[in-house]
Design an enzyme around this catalytic site. Structure first.
Site, PDB file in Angstrom:
ATOM      1  N   ASP A 213      -5.656  -4.005  -1.498  1.00  0.00           N
ATOM      2  CA  ASP A 213      -4.033  -3.626  -2.074  1.00  0.00           C
ATOM      3  C   ASP A 213      -3.943  -3.991  -3.521  1.00  0.00           C
ATOM      4  O   ASP A 213      -4.559  -4.835  -4.022  1.00  0.00           O
ATOM      5  CB  ASP A 213      -3.292  -4.753  -1.340  1.00  0.00           C
ATOM      6  CG  ASP A 213      -3.354  -4.591   0.275  1.00  0.00           C
ATOM      7  OD1 ASP A 213      -3.317  -3.449   0.879  1.00  0.00           O
ATOM      8  OD2 ASP A 213      -3.318  -5.597   1.024  1.00  0.00           O
ATOM      9  N   ASP A 252      -5.746   1.617   0.169  1.00  0.00           N
ATOM     10  CA  ASP A 252      -4.978   0.639   1.252  1.00  0.00           C
ATOM     11  C   ASP A 252      -3.609   0.564   0.730  1.00  0.00           C
ATOM     12  O   ASP A 252      -2.662   1.624   0.486  1.00  0.00           O
ATOM     13  CB  ASP A 252      -5.590  -0.634   1.351  1.00  0.00           C
ATOM     14  CG  ASP A 252      -5.365  -1.309   2.671  1.00  0.00           C
ATOM     15  OD1 ASP A 252      -4.580  -0.931   3.413  1.00  0.00           O
ATOM     16  OD2 ASP A 252      -5.906  -2.387   2.974  1.00  0.00           O
ATOM     17  N   ASP A 256       1.518  -5.766   0.037  1.00  0.00           N
ATOM     18  CA  ASP A 256       1.428  -6.378   1.402  1.00  0.00           C
ATOM     19  C   ASP A 256       1.750  -7.656   1.524  1.00  0.00           C
ATOM     20  O   ASP A 256       1.564  -8.609   0.581  1.00  0.00           O
ATOM     21  CB  ASP A 256       0.197  -6.178   2.029  1.00  0.00           C
ATOM     22  CG  ASP A 256      -0.167  -4.469   2.599  1.00  0.00           C
ATOM     23  OD1 ASP A 256       0.762  -3.885   2.201  1.00  0.00           O
ATOM     24  OD2 ASP A 256      -1.145  -4.555   3.120  1.00  0.00           O
ATOM     25  N   ARG A 309       5.624   3.136   5.806  1.00  0.00           N
ATOM     26  CA  ARG A 309       5.526   2.084   5.476  1.00  0.00           C
ATOM     27  C   ARG A 309       6.423   1.393   4.273  1.00  0.00           C
ATOM     28  O   ARG A 309       5.703   0.750   3.201  1.00  0.00           O
ATOM     29  CB  ARG A 309       4.031   1.212   5.460  1.00  0.00           C
ATOM     30  CG  ARG A 309       3.402   1.457   6.523  1.00  0.00           C
ATOM     31  CD  ARG A 309       2.052   0.392   6.243  1.00  0.00           C
ATOM     32  NE  ARG A 309       0.979   1.109   7.473  1.00  0.00           N
ATOM     33  CZ  ARG A 309      -0.037   0.405   7.631  1.00  0.00           C
ATOM     34  NH1 ARG A 309      -0.790  -0.447   6.857  1.00  0.00           N
ATOM     35  NH2 ARG A 309      -0.839   0.637   8.731  1.00  0.00           N
TER      36      ARG A 309
END
Length: 433
Positions: A213, A252, A256, A309
């Site tokens: 990430d 990715d 997050d 997302r």
């Protein structure tokens, strides 16, 4: 011969070309604290990050713990210096975590062409995970990249870009198991996984799985992510090659928040041109660590060219207000808000700019049974009941209204009709006031 996409060997980034010395440059003094933008702290009442002790980052740093860095090596050394003493790291220019390209991480004997030959489904099939010498060498290479591009951020730290053109290329900021971190005014180009793993058992036709990430908040508390631009940049998914008929996925997440992380405010950021953008809670089975945590506020952020997302939520009480979500006509689009296990999303006063062929019903995606509040949102300038539209058009995924809580930690809530103009002119790196 490797076919990995990477920028390090092809682009020289300003004054960084040829700069390899590991030098930490001290700047500033404690006396400059008043009016020094690097010492700004998260304001009272500004989202979950302000709850309790608040988020001050390295505001209290003395002169010995203020650094200016111009290379990735300097940046990692500054992070490691001084333990958890308050520190400020000023990033000057664009610093490249992979200046030497993917080849610098390759284990001796690794050969991507041989990897493709060994694990071709026509030879290997789809029933068994890959194994053998080339998979072992791929894993060793991936371990080298992991050590090279991850930067562990300690407690009581502020990382801030200097001016309008500062940032990180290909690095991964790891905010893990610490408290009190601020990241501001950086353009962060998402890392490219140099060595994705082929998993023939992933779905009917297999898939390439990637790591890294851009920013991960893992088990940490009191984090403020503000006025950054997070993007795939020069390496959009559309430019990635395909092998075995599947996209060679090298990205990715952008941001997050996982594994019991808590009390996070993300404000005035620009999230651009990415697929799986923001995961809040990474597993349905993580209730023991995530229940009562994952409290995140998202306000005045801009999301453009995002596939899905934005965020997908599990467990957390997530407050999303005054964000602008822009879906472009030529992009892939899945959904904006993902409603996951035991989540309590409160999403109000946001603005959506959608093309004619994208229904407002798609802005919500139900993954698990969990209620949410989605009121006072505008789609293309019109007040729209997102839950009602979703339930009418996608009755198989009926959503329940009423998150069961009301946010109190909000700054000024702007009218949703005004959000596009306000957010588009102020969100992202280089626009810090």
């Amino acid at each position: 011969m490797n076919r990995h996409l990477w920028h390090g060997h092809a682009i020289k980034v300003g004054a960084l070309a040829g700069c390899t010395a590991l030098v930490l440059s001290l700047t500033g003094t404690a006396a400059q604290a008043h009016g020094d933008i690097a010492r700004q702290t998260l304001g009272a009442g500004d989202g979950w990050g302000s709850h309790g002790t608040g988020t001050t980052g390295g505001a209290a740093a003395d002169a010995e713990h203020v650094y200016t860095v111009t290379t990735w090596a300097q940046f990692k050394a500054a992070l490691a210096a001084g333990g958890d003493a308050p520190k400020i790291i000023k990033v000057k220019g664009m610093i490249d975590a992979v200046a030497e390209g993917c080849e610098a991480f390759e284990a001796e004997g690794y050969d991507f062409d041989q990897y493709l030959a060994d694990y071709d489904p026509a030879v290997w099939g789809y029933d068994t995970p890959v194994s053998g010498p080339q998979e072992d060498l791929r894993a060793a290479s991936a371990k080298n990249q992991d050590a090279g591009i991850k930067a562990n951020v300690p407690a009581n730290t502020t990382i801030i870009g200097v001016g309008r053109n500062a940032g990180i290329l290909g690095g991964s900021l790891q905010i893990r198991g610490v408290d009190n971190v601020i990241v501001r005014n950086l353009t962060i180009e998402a890392p490219l996984d140099c060595f994705p793993q082929w998993d023939p058992t992933d779905g009917a036709t297999g898939a390439w799985n990637s790591e890294y990430d851009a920013v991960v908040v893992y088990g940490s508390t009191h984090v403020w992510i503000d006025h950054n631009t997070l993007t795939d940049g020069r390496h959009p998914d559309s430019a990635l090659p395909s092998y075995y008929g599947e996209v060679y996925q090298q990205h990715d997440g952008l941001l997050d928040v996982v594994r019991g992380a808590d009390l996070v405010t993300a404000s005035w950021n620009s999230f651009e041109d990415h697929d799986k953008t923001m995961l809040i809670g990474n597993s349905d089975s993580a209730g023991a660590t995530d229940t009562g945590r994952l409290r995140v506020t998202l306000h005045h952020n801009r999301f453009e060219g995002i596939v899905e997302r934005a965020p997908r939520v599990r467990f957390g009480q997530v407050d999303a207000y005054n964000n602008h979500f822009v879906v472009t006509e030529d992009q892939n689009y899945g959904y904006t808000f993902g409603i996951g296990k035991d989540s309590r999303l409160y999403a109000t006063h946001n603005a959506f700019s959608l093309p004619d062929d994208v229904s407002a019903a798609k802005t919500l995606k139900k993954w698990s049974e969990a209620p949410l509040t989605a009121e006072h949102n505008h789609v293309n300038g019109r007040l729209t009941d997102l839950i009602a539209v979703h339930n009418a058009e996608i009755p198989a995924e009926t959503l329940q209204s009423g998150a069961g809580w009301t946010p109190t930690l909000r700054t000024k809530v702007d009218p949703p009709r005004a959000v596009p103009a306000i957010v588009d002119h102020r969100a992202g790196a280089g626009r810090l006031r």
